[in-house]
Design a protein around this motif. Structure first.
Motif, PDB file in Angstrom:
ATOM      1  N   THR A  34      20.236 -50.955 -22.366  1.00  0.00           N
ATOM      2  CA  THR A  34      21.686 -50.845 -22.204  1.00  0.00           C
ATOM      3  C   THR A  34      22.088 -49.487 -21.632  1.00  0.00           C
ATOM      4  O   THR A  34      23.137 -49.373 -21.023  1.00  0.00           O
ATOM      5  CB  THR A  34      22.428 -51.048 -23.543  1.00  0.00           C
ATOM      6  OG1 THR A  34      21.840 -50.202 -24.530  1.00  0.00           O
ATOM      7  CG2 THR A  34      22.394 -52.488 -23.992  1.00  0.00           C
ATOM      8  N   LEU A  35      21.252 -48.477 -21.833  1.00  0.00           N
ATOM      9  CA  LEU A  35      21.586 -47.135 -21.375  1.00  0.00           C
ATOM     10  C   LEU A  35      20.860 -46.738 -20.096  1.00  0.00           C
ATOM     11  O   LEU A  35      20.939 -45.576 -19.681  1.00  0.00           O
ATOM     12  CB  LEU A  35      21.296 -46.119 -22.484  1.00  0.00           C
ATOM     13  CG  LEU A  35      22.095 -46.306 -23.774  1.00  0.00           C
ATOM     14  CD1 LEU A  35      21.684 -45.286 -24.819  1.00  0.00           C
ATOM     15  CD2 LEU A  35      23.585 -46.250 -23.513  1.00  0.00           C
ATOM     16  N   THR A  36      20.182 -47.667 -19.478  1.00  0.00           N
ATOM     17  CA  THR A  36      19.476 -47.354 -18.234  1.00  0.00           C
ATOM     18  C   THR A  36      20.398 -47.607 -17.046  1.00  0.00           C
ATOM     19  O   THR A  36      20.364 -48.655 -16.422  1.00  0.00           O
ATOM     20  CB  THR A  36      18.161 -48.150 -18.097  1.00  0.00           C
ATOM     21  OG1 THR A  36      18.461 -49.536 -18.191  1.00  0.00           O
ATOM     22  CG2 THR A  36      17.160 -47.752 -19.157  1.00  0.00           C
ATOM     23  N   PHE A  37      21.238 -46.620 -16.787  1.00  0.00           N
ATOM     24  CA  PHE A  37      22.122 -46.652 -15.630  1.00  0.00           C
ATOM     25  C   PHE A  37      22.394 -45.219 -15.201  1.00  0.00           C
ATOM     26  O   PHE A  37      22.219 -44.280 -15.972  1.00  0.00           O
ATOM     27  CB  PHE A  37      23.444 -47.374 -15.938  1.00  0.00           C
ATOM     28  CG  PHE A  37      24.311 -46.686 -16.962  1.00  0.00           C
ATOM     29  CD1 PHE A  37      25.281 -45.762 -16.567  1.00  0.00           C
ATOM     30  CD2 PHE A  37      24.182 -46.963 -18.312  1.00  0.00           C
ATOM     31  CE1 PHE A  37      26.090 -45.129 -17.503  1.00  0.00           C
ATOM     32  CE2 PHE A  37      24.982 -46.337 -19.258  1.00  0.00           C
ATOM     33  CZ  PHE A  37      25.944 -45.414 -18.847  1.00  0.00           C
ATOM     34  N   THR A  38      22.758 -45.074 -13.956  1.00  0.00           N
ATOM     35  CA  THR A  38      23.147 -43.773 -13.444  1.00  0.00           C
ATOM     36  C   THR A  38      24.513 -43.911 -12.779  1.00  0.00           C
ATOM     37  O   THR A  38      24.903 -45.003 -12.360  1.00  0.00           O
ATOM     38  CB  THR A  38      22.134 -43.225 -12.419  1.00  0.00           C
ATOM     39  OG1 THR A  38      22.006 -44.162 -11.344  1.00  0.00           O
ATOM     40  CG2 THR A  38      20.774 -42.983 -13.069  1.00  0.00           C
ATOM     41  N   ALA A  39      25.205 -42.807 -12.721  1.00  0.00           N
ATOM     42  CA  ALA A  39      26.533 -42.786 -12.104  1.00  0.00           C
ATOM     43  C   ALA A  39      26.833 -41.350 -11.706  1.00  0.00           C
ATOM     44  O   ALA A  39      26.019 -40.445 -11.928  1.00  0.00           O
ATOM     45  CB  ALA A  39      27.588 -43.312 -13.078  1.00  0.00           C
ATOM     46  N   ARG A  40      28.002 -41.152 -11.168  1.00  0.00           N
ATOM     47  CA  ARG A  40      28.482 -39.831 -10.809  1.00  0.00           C
ATOM     48  C   ARG A  40      29.742 -39.577 -11.615  1.00  0.00           C
ATOM     49  O   ARG A  40      30.568 -40.463 -11.789  1.00  0.00           O
ATOM     50  CB  ARG A  40      28.772 -39.778  -9.311  1.00  0.00           C
ATOM     51  CG  ARG A  40      29.007 -38.397  -8.759  1.00  0.00           C
ATOM     52  CD  ARG A  40      29.131 -38.398  -7.230  1.00  0.00           C
ATOM     53  NE  ARG A  40      29.956 -39.464  -6.712  1.00  0.00           N
ATOM     54  CZ  ARG A  40      31.298 -39.459  -6.698  1.00  0.00           C
ATOM     55  NH1 ARG A  40      31.958 -38.449  -7.190  1.00  0.00           N
ATOM     56  NH2 ARG A  40      31.971 -40.462  -6.196  1.00  0.00           N
ATOM     57  N   THR A  41      29.893 -38.370 -12.116  1.00  0.00           N
ATOM     58  CA  THR A  41      31.097 -38.037 -12.875  1.00  0.00           C
ATOM     59  C   THR A  41      32.257 -37.804 -11.915  1.00  0.00           C
ATOM     60  O   THR A  41      32.052 -37.589 -10.716  1.00  0.00           O
ATOM     61  CB  THR A  41      30.899 -36.782 -13.743  1.00  0.00           C
ATOM     62  OG1 THR A  41      30.760 -35.650 -12.882  1.00  0.00           O
ATOM     63  CG2 THR A  41      29.704 -36.912 -14.675  1.00  0.00           C
ATOM     64  N   VAL A  42      33.454 -37.815 -12.456  1.00  0.00           N
ATOM     65  CA  VAL A  42      34.629 -37.527 -11.645  1.00  0.00           C
ATOM     66  C   VAL A  42      34.527 -36.113 -11.058  1.00  0.00           C
ATOM     67  O   VAL A  42      34.985 -35.867  -9.960  1.00  0.00           O
ATOM     68  CB  VAL A  42      35.926 -37.721 -12.468  1.00  0.00           C
ATOM     69  CG1 VAL A  42      37.146 -37.229 -11.715  1.00  0.00           C
ATOM     70  CG2 VAL A  42      36.090 -39.190 -12.842  1.00  0.00           C
ATOM     71  N   ASP A  97      39.994 -33.411 -20.203  1.00  0.00           N
ATOM     72  CA  ASP A  97      38.961 -32.657 -19.491  1.00  0.00           C
ATOM     73  C   ASP A  97      37.684 -32.462 -20.308  1.00  0.00           C
ATOM     74  O   ASP A  97      36.605 -32.305 -19.731  1.00  0.00           O
ATOM     75  CB  ASP A  97      39.505 -31.287 -19.055  1.00  0.00           C
ATOM     76  CG  ASP A  97      40.701 -31.431 -18.146  1.00  0.00           C
ATOM     77  OD1 ASP A  97      41.831 -31.424 -18.666  1.00  0.00           O
ATOM     78  OD2 ASP A  97      40.508 -31.578 -16.924  1.00  0.00           O
ATOM     79  N   ALA A  98      37.772 -32.428 -21.627  1.00  0.00           N
ATOM     80  CA  ALA A  98      36.600 -32.196 -22.468  1.00  0.00           C
ATOM     81  C   ALA A  98      35.716 -33.446 -22.596  1.00  0.00           C
ATOM     82  O   ALA A  98      34.587 -33.351 -23.072  1.00  0.00           O
ATOM     83  CB  ALA A  98      37.032 -31.720 -23.850  1.00  0.00           C
ATOM     84  N   VAL A  99      36.221 -34.592 -22.180  1.00  0.00           N
ATOM     85  CA  VAL A  99      35.459 -35.848 -22.253  1.00  0.00           C
ATOM     86  C   VAL A  99      34.829 -36.107 -20.888  1.00  0.00           C
ATOM     87  O   VAL A  99      35.522 -36.045 -19.875  1.00  0.00           O
ATOM     88  CB  VAL A  99      36.400 -37.033 -22.618  1.00  0.00           C
ATOM     89  CG1 VAL A  99      35.654 -38.351 -22.604  1.00  0.00           C
ATOM     90  CG2 VAL A  99      37.056 -36.787 -23.961  1.00  0.00           C
ATOM     91  N   PRO A 100      33.513 -36.376 -20.835  1.00  0.00           N
ATOM     92  CA  PRO A 100      32.932 -36.724 -19.531  1.00  0.00           C
ATOM     93  C   PRO A 100      33.477 -38.065 -19.044  1.00  0.00           C
ATOM     94  O   PRO A 100      33.633 -39.002 -19.829  1.00  0.00           O
ATOM     95  CB  PRO A 100      31.426 -36.804 -19.804  1.00  0.00           C
ATOM     96  CG  PRO A 100      31.275 -36.917 -21.269  1.00  0.00           C
ATOM     97  CD  PRO A 100      32.523 -36.387 -21.910  1.00  0.00           C
ATOM     98  N   HIS A 101      33.792 -38.126 -17.759  1.00  0.00           N
ATOM     99  CA  HIS A 101      34.321 -39.358 -17.161  1.00  0.00           C
ATOM    100  C   HIS A 101      33.494 -39.709 -15.939  1.00  0.00           C
ATOM    101  O   HIS A 101      33.254 -38.856 -15.077  1.00  0.00           O
ATOM    102  CB  HIS A 101      35.790 -39.185 -16.746  1.00  0.00           C
ATOM    103  CG  HIS A 101      36.704 -39.027 -17.897  1.00  0.00           C
ATOM    104  ND1 HIS A 101      37.248 -40.102 -18.563  1.00  0.00           N
ATOM    105  CD2 HIS A 101      37.154 -37.918 -18.530  1.00  0.00           C
ATOM    106  CE1 HIS A 101      38.006 -39.653 -19.552  1.00  0.00           C
ATOM    107  NE2 HIS A 101      37.962 -38.333 -19.556  1.00  0.00           N
ATOM    108  N   LEU A 102      33.078 -40.967 -15.866  1.00  0.00           N
ATOM    109  CA  LEU A 102      32.337 -41.449 -14.710  1.00  0.00           C
ATOM    110  C   LEU A 102      33.321 -42.008 -13.697  1.00  0.00           C
ATOM    111  O   LEU A 102      34.299 -42.655 -14.057  1.00  0.00           O
ATOM    112  CB  LEU A 102      31.346 -42.537 -15.135  1.00  0.00           C
ATOM    113  CG  LEU A 102      30.409 -42.173 -16.285  1.00  0.00           C
ATOM    114  CD1 LEU A 102      29.452 -43.319 -16.566  1.00  0.00           C
ATOM    115  CD2 LEU A 102      29.652 -40.892 -15.984  1.00  0.00           C
ATOM    116  N   SER A 103      33.042 -41.765 -12.420  1.00  0.00           N
ATOM    117  CA  SER A 103      33.833 -42.333 -11.340  1.00  0.00           C
ATOM    118  C   SER A 103      33.115 -43.607 -10.900  1.00  0.00           C
ATOM    119  O   SER A 103      32.092 -43.560 -10.224  1.00  0.00           O
ATOM    120  CB  SER A 103      33.914 -41.341 -10.172  1.00  0.00           C
ATOM    121  OG  SER A 103      34.588 -41.944  -9.087  1.00  0.00           O
TER     122      SER A 103
END
Length: 194
Positions: free
Chosen positions: A65-73, A142-148
């Protein structure tokens, strides 16, 4: 007349095959749905090879379930396996969503209250990255990571079809909740995962 008997025989054979196929699929006792917390039918997560945890430097098995990649905002690379070993809250939101705006305070409170105990990650989608940045700034997230996730890749991985969806994962990476939550309810629900 012989043709009708042959048709009935074929139908009976197909019915027997259908019963056998269903029985074979159910024999292992696994479930494809997300079971609730503490449910005895909760499926064990499927594990893949060792994954490095960026925060601790430790090596742990990473659930699929955690095997994914992304880019943060913010433009940084993000690897889902860094969430392994702790419960996680994934918040799927859209910048123009008034319900998401109403949940922002609860998401921020959850991240602050459970820092180090529960991973909280926003997954922005259904709009462009500049709109996501404005939403994060407006709601002081801002303190929470966000994926775009403009392409919806992470949304698809978790089967999310609409904004304002929370996916709660236990420390083994098993989905224990997927759906809408009020922002005020989130801190308690997330704390229950620890």
């Amino acid at each position: 007349m012989a043709f009708r008997r042959l048709g009935a025989s074929v139908a009976a054979a197909l019915a027997v095959l259908a019963v056998l196929a269903v029985s074979a699929g159910c024999a292992d006792g696994t479930s494809t749905g997300a079971a609730g917390p503490g449910s005895p039918s909760a499926p064990a997560p499927a594990f893949t090879g060792a994954a490095s945890s960026a925060s601790s430097g430790a090596t742990a098995a990473a659930p699929l379930t955690l095997t994914f990649t992304a880019r943060t905002v913010g433009g940084a690379d993000f690897n889902g396996v860094t969430l392994a070993g702790k419960p996680a809250v994934l918040w799927f939101w859209a910048p123009w969503c008034p319900t998401c705006a109403g949940q922002a305070k609860g998401v921020k409170a959850t991240a602050e209250q459970l820092a180090g105990k529960v991973n909280v990650v926003g997954v922005g989608g259904l709009d462009d990255e500049p709109a996501m940045r404005r939403f994060i700034t407006e709601w002081k997230l801002d303190a929470v990571p966000h994926l775009s996730d403009e392409a919806g890749t992470v949304w698809k991985k978790f089967g999310v079809t609409s904004q304002s969806t929370f996916v709660l994962l236990d420390s083994r990476g098993t989905v224990v909740h997927k759906g809408v939550l009020r922002g005020d309810d989130l801190p308690g629900r997330a704390a229950a995962l620890t």
